[in-house]
Design an enzyme around this catalytic site. Structure first.
Site, PDB file in Angstrom:
ATOM      1  N   SER A   1       0.657  -0.692   0.366  1.00  0.00           N
ATOM      2  CA  SER A   1      -0.320   0.052  -0.083  1.00  0.00           C
ATOM      3  C   SER A   1       1.199   1.244  -0.114  1.00  0.00           C
ATOM      4  O   SER A   1       0.279   2.424   0.161  1.00  0.00           O
ATOM      5  CB  SER A   1      -1.230   0.079   0.895  1.00  0.00           C
ATOM      6  OG  SER A   1      -0.174   0.212   2.493  1.00  0.00           O
ATOM      7  N   GLY A   2       2.381   1.318  -0.006  1.00  0.00           N
ATOM      8  CA  GLY A   2       3.064   2.573   0.368  1.00  0.00           C
ATOM      9  C   GLY A   2       3.496   2.480  -1.541  1.00  0.00           C
ATOM     10  O   GLY A   2       3.141   2.063  -2.036  1.00  0.00           O
ATOM     11  N   TYR A   3       4.306   3.864  -1.139  1.00  0.00           N
ATOM     12  CA  TYR A   3       4.605   4.482  -2.696  1.00  0.00           C
ATOM     13  C   TYR A   3       5.445   3.061  -2.974  1.00  0.00           C
ATOM     14  O   TYR A   3       5.186   3.067  -4.677  1.00  0.00           O
ATOM     15  CB  TYR A   3       5.082   5.505  -2.491  1.00  0.00           C
ATOM     16  CG  TYR A   3       4.776   6.588  -1.809  1.00  0.00           C
ATOM     17  CD1 TYR A   3       3.080   6.403  -2.105  1.00  0.00           C
ATOM     18  CD2 TYR A   3       5.189   7.617  -1.172  1.00  0.00           C
ATOM     19  CE1 TYR A   3       2.397   8.097  -1.935  1.00  0.00           C
ATOM     20  CE2 TYR A   3       4.216   8.856  -0.987  1.00  0.00           C
ATOM     21  CZ  TYR A   3       2.871   8.706  -1.237  1.00  0.00           C
ATOM     22  OH  TYR A   3       2.061   9.799  -0.716  1.00  0.00           O
ATOM     23  N   ALA A   4       6.510   2.363  -2.455  1.00  0.00           N
ATOM     24  CA  ALA A   4       7.067   2.021  -2.907  1.00  0.00           C
ATOM     25  C   ALA A   4       6.582   0.291  -3.660  1.00  0.00           C
ATOM     26  O   ALA A   4       6.861  -0.106  -4.662  1.00  0.00           O
ATOM     27  CB  ALA A   4       8.166   1.999  -1.818  1.00  0.00           C
TER      28      ALA A   4
ATOM     29  N   CYS B   1      17.377   4.838  -2.752  1.00  0.00           N
ATOM     30  CA  CYS B   1      17.310   6.064  -4.021  1.00  0.00           C
ATOM     31  C   CYS B   1      18.568   7.272  -3.940  1.00  0.00           C
ATOM     32  O   CYS B   1      19.435   7.729  -4.846  1.00  0.00           O
ATOM     33  CB  CYS B   1      16.158   6.814  -4.407  1.00  0.00           C
ATOM     34  SG  CYS B   1      15.367   7.271  -2.423  1.00  0.00           S
TER      35      CYS B   1
ATOM     36  N   ASN C   1      13.180   8.814  -7.679  1.00  0.00           N
ATOM     37  CA  ASN C   1      13.409   7.866  -6.737  1.00  0.00           C
ATOM     38  C   ASN C   1      12.566   6.803  -6.658  1.00  0.00           C
ATOM     39  O   ASN C   1      13.040   5.814  -6.170  1.00  0.00           O
ATOM     40  CB  ASN C   1      13.252   9.015  -5.528  1.00  0.00           C
ATOM     41  CG  ASN C   1      12.134   9.715  -5.064  1.00  0.00           C
ATOM     42  OD1 ASN C   1      11.448  10.718  -6.228  1.00  0.00           O
ATOM     43  ND2 ASN C   1      11.341   9.283  -4.486  1.00  0.00           N
TER      44      ASN C   1
END
Length: 349
Positions: free
Chosen positions: A15-18, A152, A316
């Site tokens: 559910s996170g960005y990564a 990143c 990133n």
């Protein structure tokens, strides 16, 4: 391997960005079939409600990690410290495990403790993980079962400096690098610093010294020299623009810098040297790289002082995180290295 063979992928912490970015890329990959995505907070919720850019691309729903079934590949997109403490839960679930956090990047347990302020939960396992930077570790990644994807900011620094240090173009003295970093690098959880009225329009130095990616870069770069990193938050959502100040020996010129980059990176599919004499896009610009797996590199010489300013731009979340992971898996499974990573970016953006 059959061109139609697909590997089952489970994303833990999706559910996170990564995790969401890995999912976006994996859904368009010819050899990856995402079968499970976990989130403790969003269990039972359709993935597309959390990642609205994936509407119509997947019907998956989040499940709890305790419900994880076996897969061919598990991608861990957990907050720092969680993967190392819970790795036993996942070891028997898949042959290949990819970690997007910093938990397994550093090889020396003492350096890990000095960097993160606590002992590593499984120090004996650190040597089993390949650092997921394809430009440096392509041969190590072939057939790898444990991949620790590079950070990143570290990626932008390493890719700018590596050829010049490897070939002795830089003097072994202090290198000072500053990274202008998009807000997505801080993750999906809101903080006081990411609150919109505080972040919008702001250029805030948030880590002038002691950035954790320093240890990562020093581990991977050739030679022994002082490396100093400073990170500045920017209003952009994606991207890192790094400028690194270094010094070249007497008698060297920009031709030597060009030659080093060409010798090391000439066959790299995602490295581009950007140094043109005309126009407004004469140097790397992360705006042009949103959503791409490219790293654009540039430089400018000050021949009066021997100083060279190296410039590195990446997204990133892609070249700095999920794209690195996909590229590493392509190498590990002997797939075309660019599979699933062909997006060229947008202009204007």
């Amino acid at each position: 391997m059959s061109l139609h063979e697909q590997k089952r992928v489970a994303i833990v912490g999706g559910s996170g960005y990564a995790g969401g970015e890995f999912l976006r890329l994996a859904l368009g990959h010819p050899h990856l079939n995402v079968t499970q995505v976990t989130s403790e907070r969003h269990a039972g919720t359709p993935v597309s409600l959390v990642h609205p850019n994936l509407r119509g691309r997947t019907t998956l729903k989040f499940r709890k990690a305790a419900e994880l079934d076996e897969a061919d590949i598990i991608v861990l997109a957990l907050p720092h410290g969680h993967a190392a403490k819970r790795i036993g839960e996942f070891e028997g679930k898949a042959r290949v495990i990819v970690d997007l956090s910093a938990d397994f990047r550093l090889k020396d347990p003492e350096v890990y403790q000095a960097t993160y302020g606590e002992a590593h939960p499984t120090p004996d396992a650190l040597g089993n993980w390949v650092y997921g930077n394809p430009e440096l570790h392509r041969e190590d990644l072939r057939g790898a079962a444990r991949i620790a994807c590079a950070g990143c900011f570290a990626t932008s620094v390493i890719l700018a400096l590596y050829p010049l240090l490897k070939l002795g173009v830089l003097l072994p003295k202090d290198i000072i690098a500053t990274g202008l970093v998009g807000s997505s690098a801080a993750g999906a959880s809101a903080t006081d610093g990411s609150h919109h009225p505080e972040r919008a329009g702001s250029l805030r130095v948030y880590k002038p010294v002691g950035h954790r990616h320093t240890a990562e870069a020093q581990q991977e770069l050739p030679g022994h020299f002082p490396l100093h990193l400073t990170a500045i938050s920017t209003p952009r959502v994606r991207g890192i623009l790094t400028t690194a100040h270094a010094w070249i020996p007497d008698g060297y010129s920009d031709r030597d810098v060009w030659s080093a980059y060409r010798e090391v990176y000439s066959q790299e599919p995602f490295i581009r040297i950007v140094k043109v004499a005309k126009g407004i896009h004469r140097y790397p610009d992360p705006m042009l790289l949103d959503g791409t797996n490219y790293c654009d590199l540039g430089f400018e010489m000050d021949l009066d002082t021997g100083r060279v300013v190296l410039m590195s731009a990446i997204d990133n979340l892609v070249k700095g995180t999920a794209g690195h992971a996909i590229q590493s898996l392509n190498i590990a499974f002997d797939w075309p290295e660019t599979a699933g990573l062909e997006f060229a970016g947008l202009h204007p953006a």
